[in-house]
Structure formats: structure tokens, C-alpha cells
Design a protein around this motif. Structure first.
Motif, PDB file in Angstrom:
ATOM      1  N   ARG A 164       0.725  -1.156   0.017  1.00 30.99           N
ATOM      2  CA  ARG A 164       0.145   0.272   0.131  1.00 30.99           C
ATOM      3  C   ARG A 164       0.997   1.252  -0.168  1.00 30.99           C
ATOM      4  N   CYS A 165       2.272   1.112  -0.110  1.00 30.79           N
ATOM      5  CA  CYS A 165       2.959   2.284   0.043  1.00 30.79           C
ATOM      6  C   CYS A 165       3.910   2.458  -0.979  1.00 30.79           C
ATOM      7  N   GLU A 166       3.989   3.563  -1.507  1.00 36.71           N
ATOM      8  CA  GLU A 166       4.585   3.979  -2.960  1.00 36.71           C
ATOM      9  C   GLU A 166       6.152   3.898  -2.490  1.00 36.71           C
ATOM     10  N   LEU A 167       6.586   4.117  -1.411  1.00 36.50           N
ATOM     11  CA  LEU A 167       8.103   4.337  -1.040  1.00 36.50           C
ATOM     12  C   LEU A 167       8.442   2.805  -0.816  1.00 36.50           C
ATOM     13  N   PRO A 168       9.862   2.514  -1.221  1.00 37.52           N
ATOM     14  CA  PRO A 168      10.434   1.334  -0.897  1.00 37.52           C
ATOM     15  C   PRO A 168      10.514   1.066   0.694  1.00 37.52           C
ATOM     16  N   VAL A 169      10.415  -0.413   1.053  1.00 34.28           N
ATOM     17  CA  VAL A 169      10.259  -0.514   2.587  1.00 34.28           C
ATOM     18  C   VAL A 169      11.547  -1.583   2.810  1.00 34.28           C
ATOM     19  N   SER A 170      11.969  -0.917   4.001  1.00 30.26           N
ATOM     20  CA  SER A 170      13.395  -1.721   4.364  1.00 30.26           C
ATOM     21  C   SER A 170      13.065  -2.524   6.029  1.00 30.26           C
ATOM     22  N   VAL A 220       9.720  -6.935   2.169  1.00 28.68           N
ATOM     23  CA  VAL A 220      10.503  -5.835   1.840  1.00 28.68           C
ATOM     24  C   VAL A 220      11.163  -5.465   0.497  1.00 28.68           C
ATOM     25  N   ASP A 221      11.553  -4.429   0.291  1.00 32.43           N
ATOM     26  CA  ASP A 221      12.629  -3.906  -0.938  1.00 32.43           C
ATOM     27  C   ASP A 221      14.006  -4.120  -0.554  1.00 32.43           C
ATOM     28  N   ILE A 222      14.206  -3.772   0.596  1.00 30.21           N
ATOM     29  CA  ILE A 222      15.556  -3.729   1.155  1.00 30.21           C
ATOM     30  C   ILE A 222      15.998  -4.269   2.559  1.00 30.21           C
ATOM     31  N   PHE A 223      16.766  -5.229   2.238  1.00 26.78           N
ATOM     32  CA  PHE A 223      17.155  -5.635   3.717  1.00 26.78           C
ATOM     33  C   PHE A 223      18.261  -4.694   4.344  1.00 26.78           C
ATOM     34  N   ASN A 224      18.139  -4.285   5.730  1.00 24.25           N
ATOM     35  CA  ASN A 224      18.995  -3.576   6.290  1.00 24.25           C
ATOM     36  C   ASN A 224      19.879  -4.513   7.214  1.00 24.25           C
ATOM     37  N   ILE A 225      21.135  -4.638   6.916  1.00 27.89           N
ATOM     38  CA  ILE A 225      22.090  -5.815   7.295  1.00 27.89           C
ATOM     39  C   ILE A 225      23.087  -5.199   7.972  1.00 27.89           C
ATOM     40  N   ALA A 226      23.149  -5.315   9.508  1.00 26.14           N
ATOM     41  CA  ALA A 226      24.535  -4.884  10.185  1.00 26.14           C
ATOM     42  C   ALA A 226      24.947  -6.221  11.084  1.00 26.14           C
TER      43      ALA A 226
END
Length: 389
Positions: free
Chosen positions: A236-242, A260-266
């Protein structure tokens, strides 16, 4: 070569806000006189229990002494057995495994006379674009101070910022309006970070309100481990999701749900460079992008993340590690280098991590334990020295 001893040193490093973060410096000693150093970064997170550093050091000696440090994979398997994944963002076992894993890579690279990036397969970049964090507004009168912080950091070369949101949306909106009114296109807010504080429907409502300002992506806009909710938000959101990766099982669930579109990996959140590389490979197979996250490490932990990030070919978004800029000091002789909003890697000729402990600074910030004292939950969430009702 064999590991002969393990030494842990707890330090309390104040942030510029006054909040004191507890970290642990790891030293691995060997029978060939080569020493590896690592960092268990930022134990000052929920859940609010303290690790006993004396007991932890004794346990790690039982696990590590006598091992060949080049046995990084089997050592990590044993560490996972003793400090297992718990499907929790700030699981302290991950912090422990990360510190040991970093020290192993430093030690092995020194033994070979190469940089950690060479040990990891080589570099695809010499610098990583990063953003500076703006912590969550709870009160409207905090907006002006944060706009001043943006101005100060912009003068130092940071032109991208990450905004923690969701507690006072009027203040969040006032801040965004202030940033774009004053700086125009010279400054960018990369992301809205909800930090799992709200359910996905409320996060979506707030995102739609704030997205009239230029934003690159949205982070953690659902309750922790709500994979279906994260998927509903993304659709439902036009922005990429992380979202952060804090276990391989959790990442698998996000892939299954197409969350998600992006995996935040630390490395700190998943238990070290070894596990982070597995998560990055899984992201590539799933055709997802990656950014490098942070808990706001000191220079040792930040340098390890820079080496990890330098190897990735799908690091497609601006990353987060600016921890050394948030503290009043450090414990090394050669802090990491930021220029024009980029985290620069050490020279390719650097041996190991390229970090050398400054024992005068270590002693200055040394603490006896990782105990909490009287820190409140709001202080933990906002990373401030004081809180208001």
C-alpha cells in the motif's frame, strides 16, 4: 596457530546527548604473538538485563582457547550453539558473537599480512555513502534543536539524514518542513524509521502524511516479526520498504511474505560478518537490495562494517554507520574517516582492521560492569541523558 587467551574490557562511552553507551572490547591472543581485536557494540538496549562480563569472559575462554582462529566457520557454529538466535532485534547474544567474529577476522588478516577486505574477497568500493540520524521527537520544542543539528552536520559534510518518527507526528512534520524550507535540495532525508513502535496501519497513515516531503524509503513500519503486516504496508506504500535482519530465520520469513524491498544488514544485529555475508547472499538470491545498518558502533565496529559493505554489489541505498560521530570519544588511536558524507575505508595496504587500541582512552572510559543503574526506557529509545514525563 592457536588462541591462548580471551580478554574483555567494558567501557562506557558518552554520546554527545549525554547518554552513556556500554560496549565491550574483545582481545584474542595467540601462541604466535598475534592479537585480534573486536567490539561488542552497544549493550545499552532493551531488553533491560545486564550481561555479566566476568562470566562471559570465562565462557568465551572455554569456547575459544585452543582453537585455530582460521576455523571461523566452526567457531561460529559453536558460538551460535551457546548464544542462539532469538528472533529479537537487540538480542545480546548477537552482540557477543559479532565481537568475537570481528576479532577473528582481524586476527586472521594480520596473520596473513592482508586487509580484512582481502580476506573477504576484495573491495567493490573505497567509500560508502552514509546518513546522520535525527532521533525521535517527543516534544515540539525539540524541533528547533534538531534543525540546528542538521545545520551543524551539514557544515561537517553530511547532507543525508535519517529521521526516527512516530511519537509526535506534528513535530516530525514540522522538522521535515524546516529542513526543506531551509536547505531545499542541498539536504535529503533518506528514511522514516518507525523502529517497530506502531502497527502497520498507523505507520501507513503517518507515512502518507509525511511523504509529501522527499523521502527515499520507510523503515520498520510494523510491529516486530509481523511479516504479514509488513507485506500489507509494502503493498500500500509507494516508497520502498526496509527492515533489519536479526536472524536468518526472520529473513527467510520476510522473503516468503515478500515483506520488503531492502534488507538492512548490520553485523551487530545478526551476529558478525560471517552471518551478515549469509544474509547479504540471501538478499541477492531473493533479488532484494541491501543497506548497511547500525547500532551506532565505535570505530572498531564501524570499520568492520565498512569492510563488509565494501564487498557487496547490491548495496543500492545510502547506509547508516555514523556512530563515531555521535560519541564524545573513542578507544582507538586512529578513528574512522568521514569526508563529504562518506565513510572511507582504510587504505588497501592496511593490515587487519587497521585499528589500534589507545590504552589511555580505554582506561579513561573503562567501567566495571554492564549494569543499567537508573536508565529509563524512554532514555533507551531516545538515546538521551534525561527524559520528561
Amino acid at each position: 596457530m592457536k588462541i591462548t587467551d580471551v580478554q574483555l574490557t567494558a567501557i562506557g562511552m558518552p554520546r554527545l546527548t549525554g547518554f552513556v553507551n556500554k560496549h565491550v572490547i574483545v582481545q584474542l591472543f595467540t601462541d604466535e604473538g598475534i592479537e585480534g581485536i573486536g567490539e561488542m557494540s552497544d549493550f545499552s538496549h532493551l531488553p533491560k538485563y545486564a550481561v555479566d562480563i566476568v562470566d562471559l569472559e570465562r565462557t568465551l575462554k572455554q569456547i575459544l582457547v585452543g582453537k585455530n582462529p582460521f576455523d571461523i566457520a566452526p567457531i561460529n557454529t559453536e558460538l551460535n550453539g551457546n548464544f542462539p538466535e532469538a528472533m529479537y532485534y537487540y538480542e545480546k547474544g548477537s552482540f557477543i558473537r559479532n565481537g568475537v567474529d570481528t576479532a577473528l577476522y582481524d586476527l586472521c588478516a594480520k596473520a596473513l599480512g592482508v586487509s580484512v577486505s582481502d580476506l573477504l574477497g576484495g573491495r567493490q568500493r573505497e567509500k560508502i555513502k552514509v546518513c546522520f540520524p535525527i532521533f525521535r521527537h517527543r516534544f515540539m520544542d525539540e524541533v528547533e534543536a534538531n534543525l540546528e543539528l542538521v545545520k551543524k552536520q551539514y557544515e561537517k559534510g553530511f547532507d543525508v539524514f535519517r529521521l526516527y518518527v512516530g511519537k509526535n507526528v506534528d513535530a516530525d512534520e514540522a522538522f521535515l518542513a524546516g529542513v526543506y524550507n531551509e536547505f531545499g535540495g542541498k539536504v535529503k532525508v533518506k528514511s522514516l524509521d518507525f523502529s517497530h513502535l506502531l502497527d502497520w496501519k498507523e505507520a501507513l497513515r503517518i507515512t502518507r502524511r509525511l511523504a509529501k516531503y522527499p523521502i527515499d524509503l520507510v523503515e520498520s513500519p510494523a510491529l516486530r516479526n509481523d511479516f504479514a503486516g509488513l507485506h500489507h504496508f509494502r503493498m500500500r506504500c509507494e516508497l520502498p520498504v526496509s527492515e533489519h535482519v536479526w536472524s536468518l530465520r526472520q529473513q527467510s520469513e520476510m522473503i516468503k511474505h515478500d515483506s520488503v524491498d531492502i534488507f538492512n544488514i548490520a553485523p551487530v544485529f545478526i551476529g558478525g560478518i560471517t552471518q551478515a555475508r549469509k544474509a547479504a547472499d540471501a538478499a541477492a538470491v531473493a533479488e532484494k537490495s541491501v543497506l548497511i545498518g547500525t547500532t551506532q558502533e565505535l570505530s572498531i565496529g564501524t570499520t568492520a562494517m565498512a569492510y563488509f559493505g565494501s564487498t557487496l554489489d547490491h548495496l543500492n541505498y545510502i547506509s547508516d554507520p555514523t556512530g563515531p560521530e555521535l560519541y564524545v570519544g573513542d578507544v582507538v588511536k586512529n578513528k574512522v574517516n568521514y569526508e563529504n558524507g562518506y565513510l572511507h575505508l582504510p587504505e588497501r595496504s592496511t593490515i587487519g582492521l587497521g585499528m589500534e587500541l589507545d590504552w589511555e582512552k580505554v582506561e579513561q572510559y573503562r567501567v566495571e560492569s554492564l549494569n543499567w543503574e537508573d536508565v529509563s526506557v524512554h532514555q533507551l529509545q531516545d538515546r538521551t541523558a534525561q527524559t520528561r514525563a
